[in-house]
Design an enzyme around this catalytic site. Sequence first.
Site, short mmCIF file in Angstrom:
data_model
loop_
_atom_site.label_atom_id
_atom_site.label_comp_id
_atom_site.label_asym_id
_atom_site.label_seq_id
_atom_site.Cartn_x
_atom_site.Cartn_y
_atom_site.Cartn_z
N SER A 1 -3.82 -6.34 8.41
CA SER A 1 -3.54 -6.44 6.97
C SER A 1 -2.05 -6.35 6.66
O SER A 1 -1.67 -6.33 5.49
CB SER A 1 -4.29 -5.33 6.24
OG SER A 1 -4.02 -4.08 6.85
N THR B 1 -2.93 -2.49 2.82
CA THR B 1 -1.48 -2.44 2.76
C THR B 1 -0.95 -1.11 3.28
O THR B 1 -1.60 -0.09 3.10
CB THR B 1 -1.08 -2.54 1.27
OG1 THR B 1 -1.43 -3.84 0.83
CG2 THR B 1 0.36 -2.27 0.99
N THR C 1 2.57 -5.86 3.22
CA THR C 1 1.19 -6.33 3.34
C THR C 1 1.13 -7.81 3.67
O THR C 1 2.08 -8.55 3.38
CB THR C 1 0.43 -6.10 2.01
OG1 THR C 1 -0.96 -6.35 2.19
CG2 THR C 1 0.95 -7.00 0.90
N ARG D 1 -0.39 -17.08 -3.67
CA ARG D 1 -0.78 -15.87 -4.41
C ARG D 1 0.19 -14.72 -4.08
O ARG D 1 0.52 -14.46 -2.94
CB ARG D 1 -2.21 -15.49 -4.01
CG ARG D 1 -2.74 -14.22 -4.66
CD ARG D 1 -2.73 -13.05 -3.73
NE ARG D 1 -3.43 -11.89 -4.29
CZ ARG D 1 -3.34 -10.67 -3.78
NH1 ARG D 1 -2.63 -10.45 -2.70
NH2 ARG D 1 -3.99 -9.68 -4.32
N VAL D 2 0.62 -14.02 -5.11
CA VAL D 2 1.44 -12.82 -4.92
C VAL D 2 0.64 -11.63 -5.45
O VAL D 2 0.15 -11.66 -6.58
CB VAL D 2 2.78 -12.94 -5.69
CG1 VAL D 2 3.56 -11.63 -5.63
CG2 VAL D 2 3.61 -14.08 -5.12
N THR E 1 -2.36 0.61 -3.01
CA THR E 1 -3.09 -0.30 -2.12
C THR E 1 -4.42 -0.64 -2.77
O THR E 1 -4.95 0.14 -3.55
CB THR E 1 -3.30 0.35 -0.73
OG1 THR E 1 -4.05 -0.56 0.08
CG2 THR E 1 -4.08 1.66 -0.82
N GLY E 2 -4.95 -1.80 -2.41
CA GLY E 2 -6.24 -2.21 -2.99
C GLY E 2 -6.13 -3.60 -3.56
O GLY E 2 -5.31 -4.40 -3.13
N1 ASP Z 1 -2.64 -4.64 -2.60
C1 ASP Z 1 -2.65 -5.68 -1.60
C2 ASP Z 1 -2.74 -7.01 -2.29
O1 ASP Z 1 -3.53 -7.16 -3.19
C3 ASP Z 1 -3.79 -5.56 -0.63
C4 ASP Z 1 -4.04 -4.18 -0.09
O2 ASP Z 1 -3.54 -3.19 -0.54
O3 ASP Z 1 -4.81 -4.07 0.83
O4 ASP Z 1 -2.07 -7.92 -1.85
#
Ligand code: ASP
Length: 323
Positions: free
Chosen positions: A79, A183, A201, A211-212, A234-235
């Site tokens: 990831s 992330t 990430t 995509r950002v 994160t998420g």
């Molecule tokens: N926050 C990150 C994103 O949406 C992904 C992650 O945290 O796992 O790009």
Amino acid sequence: MEPINRRNFMKSVAGTAALAALEGGAARAADTGLVFLSTWAHGKPANERAAEIFKGGGSLLDAIEKGINVPESDPAVTSVGYGGLPNAEGVVELDAAIMDGTRHRAGSVCNLHMIKNPISVARLVMEKTRHTTLAGEGAFRFALKMGFEPQTLLTPESLRKWEEWKVNPKHETFWLDAEHHDTIGMVANDGKGHVLSGCSTSGLAFKIPGRVGDSPLVGCGVYADDNVGAASATGDGDVMTNYCTSVSIIHAMARGASPQEACLELLRHMVKTDPKNREAQVGVVAINTQGEIGAACINSRARLKYALWRNGESQLLDSVMLI
Ligand code: ASP
């Protein structure tokens, strides 16, 4: 950012002694010592490396950068960085940001291809340019100019996963698949009240090219202010970006909340404004200038584990879940 009503808040709530204590935050932080706080299990070796760098004479910025380089360079972490899962076209697109709480200055890169350590490129955007964010081809060309070596970021494993995804007729469900997140977000306090935040990430696996997410956006994936503290997230970045996650936490801390309360306040706000966010995958970490920490997540679908390095001890712990 100047803490919101900090003086008034402290005077009314806890009186002059507490105000003096807050204003002596830097002195108190010296007692609490160095702290590194990161998201997920890969945050543990990252924290350990960061502590090693700092204790070896590096700056806190060096420590955060080199710490985050660990999962970025690890092909087993799917990831972040090298080995990160690619976008829908099979191209690995990386996002990263770093913010220095003293200078109130950040650097970030989005959609960076073929460079395995985007956090190091983000640092150079901050240090070598007057820009804050570089994206795509421009970010790549900047990295080359700074001496980074281009390389393929797909590993046999990430290529296999992308090929499997591609031939799966139900593959559109990938959008909310938990295993495609994780992330590295890291916040740190040098023990003297100087804070930093960093985030790196490969974003949402099999995302639409271009995509950002939240990670490279200042105020979302990172925020740091030596007057208050630092936060990272994160998420599901497509949800979290709408809440300016990290800066919202810092604002709550500036109003007097502890890092843990500030994290939960943000998550409560997210659920209150849109009950669907109860199902969202959201995890946040925060630290204040005194070295107190917070770590929280919305639900068990993505129970955030956080890595904490303090007083030479390195641990992996469960975050607080919103009730
Ligand atoms: N926050 C990150 C994103 O949406 C992904 C992650 O945290 O796992 O790009």
